[in-house]
Design a protein around this motif. Structure first.
Motif, PDB file in Angstrom:
ATOM      1  N   LEU A 198       0.821  -1.229  -0.009  1.00  0.00           N
ATOM      2  CA  LEU A 198       0.002   0.094  -0.065  1.00  0.00           C
ATOM      3  C   LEU A 198       0.941   1.052  -0.132  1.00  0.00           C
ATOM      4  N   SER A 199       1.906   1.260   0.766  1.00  0.00           N
ATOM      5  CA  SER A 199       2.619   2.316   1.180  1.00  0.00           C
ATOM      6  C   SER A 199       3.690   2.795  -0.320  1.00  0.00           C
ATOM      7  N   ALA A 200       4.010   1.666  -0.834  1.00  0.00           N
ATOM      8  CA  ALA A 200       4.825   1.671  -2.133  1.00  0.00           C
ATOM      9  C   ALA A 200       3.853   2.145  -3.343  1.00  0.00           C
ATOM     10  N   VAL A 201       2.830   1.758  -3.315  1.00  0.00           N
ATOM     11  CA  VAL A 201       1.700   2.233  -4.509  1.00  0.00           C
ATOM     12  C   VAL A 201       1.368   3.644  -4.103  1.00  0.00           C
ATOM     13  N   ASN A 202       1.420   3.997  -2.818  1.00  0.00           N
ATOM     14  CA  ASN A 202       0.863   5.299  -2.357  1.00  0.00           C
ATOM     15  C   ASN A 202       2.030   6.243  -2.930  1.00  0.00           C
ATOM     16  N   SER A 203       3.312   5.924  -2.912  1.00  0.00           N
ATOM     17  CA  SER A 203       4.339   6.898  -3.202  1.00  0.00           C
ATOM     18  C   SER A 203       4.077   7.423  -4.525  1.00  0.00           C
ATOM     19  N   GLN A 262       8.467  -6.387  -7.697  1.00  0.00           N
ATOM     20  CA  GLN A 262       8.842  -7.470  -8.159  1.00  0.00           C
ATOM     21  C   GLN A 262      10.213  -7.774  -7.694  1.00  0.00           C
ATOM     22  N   LYS A 263      10.969  -7.070  -7.375  1.00  0.00           N
ATOM     23  CA  LYS A 263      12.472  -7.312  -6.987  1.00  0.00           C
ATOM     24  C   LYS A 263      12.326  -8.038  -5.332  1.00  0.00           C
ATOM     25  N   ASN A 264      11.225  -7.287  -4.816  1.00  0.00           N
ATOM     26  CA  ASN A 264      11.308  -7.953  -3.332  1.00  0.00           C
ATOM     27  C   ASN A 264      10.058  -8.971  -3.120  1.00  0.00           C
ATOM     28  N   ASN A 265       9.785  -9.668  -4.284  1.00  0.00           N
ATOM     29  CA  ASN A 265       9.049 -10.703  -4.328  1.00  0.00           C
ATOM     30  C   ASN A 265       7.514 -10.177  -3.474  1.00  0.00           C
ATOM     31  N   LEU A 266       7.072  -9.089  -3.832  1.00  0.00           N
ATOM     32  CA  LEU A 266       5.790  -8.612  -3.428  1.00  0.00           C
ATOM     33  C   LEU A 266       4.958  -8.308  -4.435  1.00  0.00           C
ATOM     34  N   TRP A 267       5.023  -8.752  -5.823  1.00  0.00           N
ATOM     35  CA  TRP A 267       4.342  -8.430  -6.940  1.00  0.00           C
ATOM     36  C   TRP A 267       3.033  -9.362  -6.748  1.00  0.00           C
ATOM     37  N   GLU A 268       3.122 -10.622  -6.327  1.00  0.00           N
ATOM     38  CA  GLU A 268       1.961 -11.523  -6.153  1.00  0.00           C
ATOM     39  C   GLU A 268       1.117 -10.986  -5.003  1.00  0.00           C
ATOM     40  N   LEU A 269       1.666 -10.297  -4.012  1.00  0.00           N
ATOM     41  CA  LEU A 269       0.621  -9.696  -2.985  1.00  0.00           C
ATOM     42  C   LEU A 269       0.063  -8.226  -3.433  1.00  0.00           C
ATOM     43  N   THR A 270       0.539  -7.867  -4.775  1.00  0.00           N
ATOM     44  CA  THR A 270      -0.013  -6.461  -5.237  1.00  0.00           C
ATOM     45  C   THR A 270      -1.350  -6.880  -5.986  1.00  0.00           C
ATOM     46  N   THR A 271      -2.670  -5.920  -5.723  1.00  0.00           N
ATOM     47  CA  THR A 271      -3.932  -6.558  -6.108  1.00  0.00           C
ATOM     48  C   THR A 271      -4.009  -6.233  -7.555  1.00  0.00           C
ATOM     49  N   PRO A 272      -4.908  -6.720  -8.287  1.00  0.00           N
ATOM     50  CA  PRO A 272      -5.111  -6.489  -9.741  1.00  0.00           C
ATOM     51  C   PRO A 272      -5.283  -4.939  -9.844  1.00  0.00           C
ATOM     52  N   LYS A 273      -5.956  -4.213  -9.037  1.00  0.00           N
ATOM     53  CA  LYS A 273      -6.376  -2.768  -9.207  1.00  0.00           C
ATOM     54  C   LYS A 273      -5.266  -1.866  -9.143  1.00  0.00           C
ATOM     55  N   LEU A 320      -0.534   1.064 -11.302  1.00  0.00           N
ATOM     56  CA  LEU A 320       1.077   1.212 -11.477  1.00  0.00           C
ATOM     57  C   LEU A 320       1.148   1.338 -13.077  1.00  0.00           C
ATOM     58  N   GLU A 321       0.679   0.549 -13.692  1.00  0.00           N
ATOM     59  CA  GLU A 321       0.769   0.393 -15.171  1.00  0.00           C
ATOM     60  C   GLU A 321       0.521   1.846 -15.900  1.00  0.00           C
ATOM     61  N   PRO A 334     -10.790  -9.980  -0.404  1.00  0.00           N
ATOM     62  CA  PRO A 334      -9.618  -9.441  -0.663  1.00  0.00           C
ATOM     63  C   PRO A 334      -9.480  -7.942  -0.710  1.00  0.00           C
ATOM     64  N   TRP A 335      -8.524  -7.289  -0.450  1.00  0.00           N
ATOM     65  CA  TRP A 335      -8.288  -6.013  -0.391  1.00  0.00           C
ATOM     66  C   TRP A 335      -9.062  -5.227  -1.460  1.00  0.00           C
ATOM     67  N   ASP A 336      -9.231  -5.769  -2.708  1.00  0.00           N
ATOM     68  CA  ASP A 336      -9.710  -4.775  -3.723  1.00  0.00           C
ATOM     69  C   ASP A 336     -11.316  -4.987  -3.585  1.00  0.00           C
ATOM     70  N   GLU A 337     -11.721  -6.019  -3.051  1.00  0.00           N
ATOM     71  CA  GLU A 337     -13.220  -6.138  -2.929  1.00  0.00           C
ATOM     72  C   GLU A 337     -13.849  -5.895  -1.690  1.00  0.00           C
ATOM     73  N   VAL A 338     -13.188  -5.327  -0.563  1.00  0.00           N
ATOM     74  CA  VAL A 338     -13.715  -4.976   0.470  1.00  0.00           C
ATOM     75  C   VAL A 338     -15.111  -4.258   0.483  1.00  0.00           C
ATOM     76  N   SER A 339     -16.146  -4.583   0.965  1.00  0.00           N
ATOM     77  CA  SER A 339     -17.546  -3.757   0.816  1.00  0.00           C
ATOM     78  C   SER A 339     -17.695  -3.196   2.270  1.00  0.00           C
ATOM     79  N   CYS A 340     -18.357  -2.054   2.238  1.00  0.00           N
ATOM     80  CA  CYS A 340     -18.526  -1.430   3.620  1.00  0.00           C
ATOM     81  C   CYS A 340     -20.230  -1.076   3.585  1.00  0.00           C
TER      82      CYS A 340
END
Length: 410
Positions: free
Chosen positions: A243-248, A264-275, A280-281, A402-408
């Motif tokens: 979250l904080s990396a994307v927020n930057s 990707q370098k820190n093996n966190l890409w799989e934990l990055t959500t589709p959105k 980032l793209e 999952p994070w992308d689909e949380v409902s309130c």
């Protein structure tokens, strides 16, 4: 064209055909599907060579798992009923006792039967509708039509008396709420609110009332300590780093490509959500603005890991600059997120997290209610409340989303 809707605890749709057959010739009734599980029924009367006739179309939908309460399920009819419950709860009713009975009745609903008349309901249609309501122990929702002559939409009982309309008026004296014993026996123990959840609700309501924020006493309790599944410290830390990396990128500190490489370098890409990957793209300016609001989610997750002493006021924006460098999850492209994740261990108790979740759930309802009515709440910022409620729902594994689909839901 006119319509009305029948709401019933009953799931037996055979009786609908039985009632229709008692009022109309069999030749007038066209059933789509089997008698045991029909999809729609069209009744045509008064048809002649020069006249198309009157049609009455019936369709229904039911809860997949019948019951007598409305826990969040994501199912369309259940969410519609939850919305109806909150709508009724928000009406300033003249007869609050009758309003409470209607709310109790809504929670028991398993079947929604819609009736559409073209061009309009006839006296014969009205007789069918009222008999169906009695046979199914139902209430009706309708506006001005051939069945109910009224200036506003409202809820009606089996006798045609007004339970509640949009102005809060009623003419009915009472409403019977019946629950099939099979559902009660199977679900009573499961659905009885836990004492800690009930006490938590009372504390949240008291806190909001002290802030002069409107509360809705009909909102249900949230998950209790015995059944809640709180995200692990490691899972929270991983989400914080991403979250904080994307927020930057949202704040133009780094480009989307730079953060993609970092993750990707820190093996966190799989934990990055589709959105997040889409953002980032192509980090467009409008998307960056929306992404900056994730500061509130970061703030809540830092609080969950005890990096903050308190979440703070509901109208005060998160100030991430006040977080100590060693406590912040993203420390630039050369930082070591693996060390931050490995060090995560100490976190808030389930009780603390549920307390915050319950409070923000009720505050979020107040914000939605104020928005609908075109008013504001001085001590609540809707954006802050929503984003923190979002993060808190993720923390308690709300619906296991999952994070992308949380409902309130409110």
């Amino acid at each position: 064209m006119e319509n009305c809707t029948i709401y019933s605890h009953d799931v037996n749709m055979d009786k609908v055909l039985t009632v229709l057959q008692s009022h109309f010739d069999q030749s007038a009734i066209k059933v789509n599907g089997t008698a045991e599980q029909w999809e729609s029924v069209v009744v045509t009367t008064g048809k002649k060579l020069w006249k198309p006739g009157q049609t009455l179309t019936l369709r229904y939908r039911q809860r997949t798992v019948p019951g007598y309460q409305l826990p969040p399920s994501g199912e369309a009819i259940a969410e519609n009923l939850r919305g109806m419950y909150n709508y009724v709860a928000g009406i300033q009713a003249a007869n609050t006792g009758l309003q409470e009975l209607l709310l109790a009745k809504i929670a028991t609903i398993n079947t929604e039967l819609t009736l559409i008349a073209d061009p309009a309901f006839t006296a014969q249609h009205a007789a069918v509708i009222m008999q169906l309501a009695k046979e199914m122990d139902a209430f009706l929702f309708s506006g001005n039509n051939g069945v109910f002559k009224t200036e506003t939409q409202g809820f009606w009982d089996q006798q045609g008396d007004l339970l509640l309309d949009t102005t809060g008026a009623s003419t009915a004296a009472t409403l019977t709420v019946n629950i099939a014993s099979a559902y009660f026996d199977d679900h009573a123990a499961v659905n009885t609110p836990a004492p800690d959840a009930t006490a938590r609700k009372a504390r949240s309501e008291a806190q909001l009332k002290a802030m002069e924020v409107k509360t809705n006493r009909f909102l249900p309790v949230v998950t209790n300590e015995a059944t809640v599944v709180i995200r692990s410290a490691r899972e929270i830390a991983e989400r914080l780093v991403v979250l904080s990396a994307v927020n930057s990128v949202a704040f133009n500190h780094f480009s989307g490509a730079e953060i993609t490489t970092y993750l990707q370098k820190n093996n966190l890409w799989e934990l990055t959500t589709p959105k997040e990957k889409i953002f980032l793209e192509h980090p467009k300016e409008a998307d960056k603005m929306r992404e900056t609001w994730k500061c509130e989610g970061i703030w809540v997750l830092l609080w969950a890991l005890k990096k903050l002493s308190a979440i703070g006021a509901m109208d005060a924006l998160a100030n991430l600059d006040m977080i100590a460098a060693e406590d912040y999850p993203f420390r630039g492209l050369e930082g070591n997120p693996a060390a931050y994740i490995a060090a995560a261990g100490d976190m808030r108790s389930s009780a603390e997290i549920l307390d915050a979740n319950d409070l923000y759930y009720r505050a979020d309802w107040a914000c939605v209610d104020a928005r609908i009515k075109g008013t504001g709440i001085e001590v609540l910022h809707p954006g802050i409340v929503y984003e923190r409620h979002y993060a808190l729902n993720w923390l308690i594994s709300y619906h296991e989303q999952p994070w992308d689909e949380v409902s309130c839901d409110t």
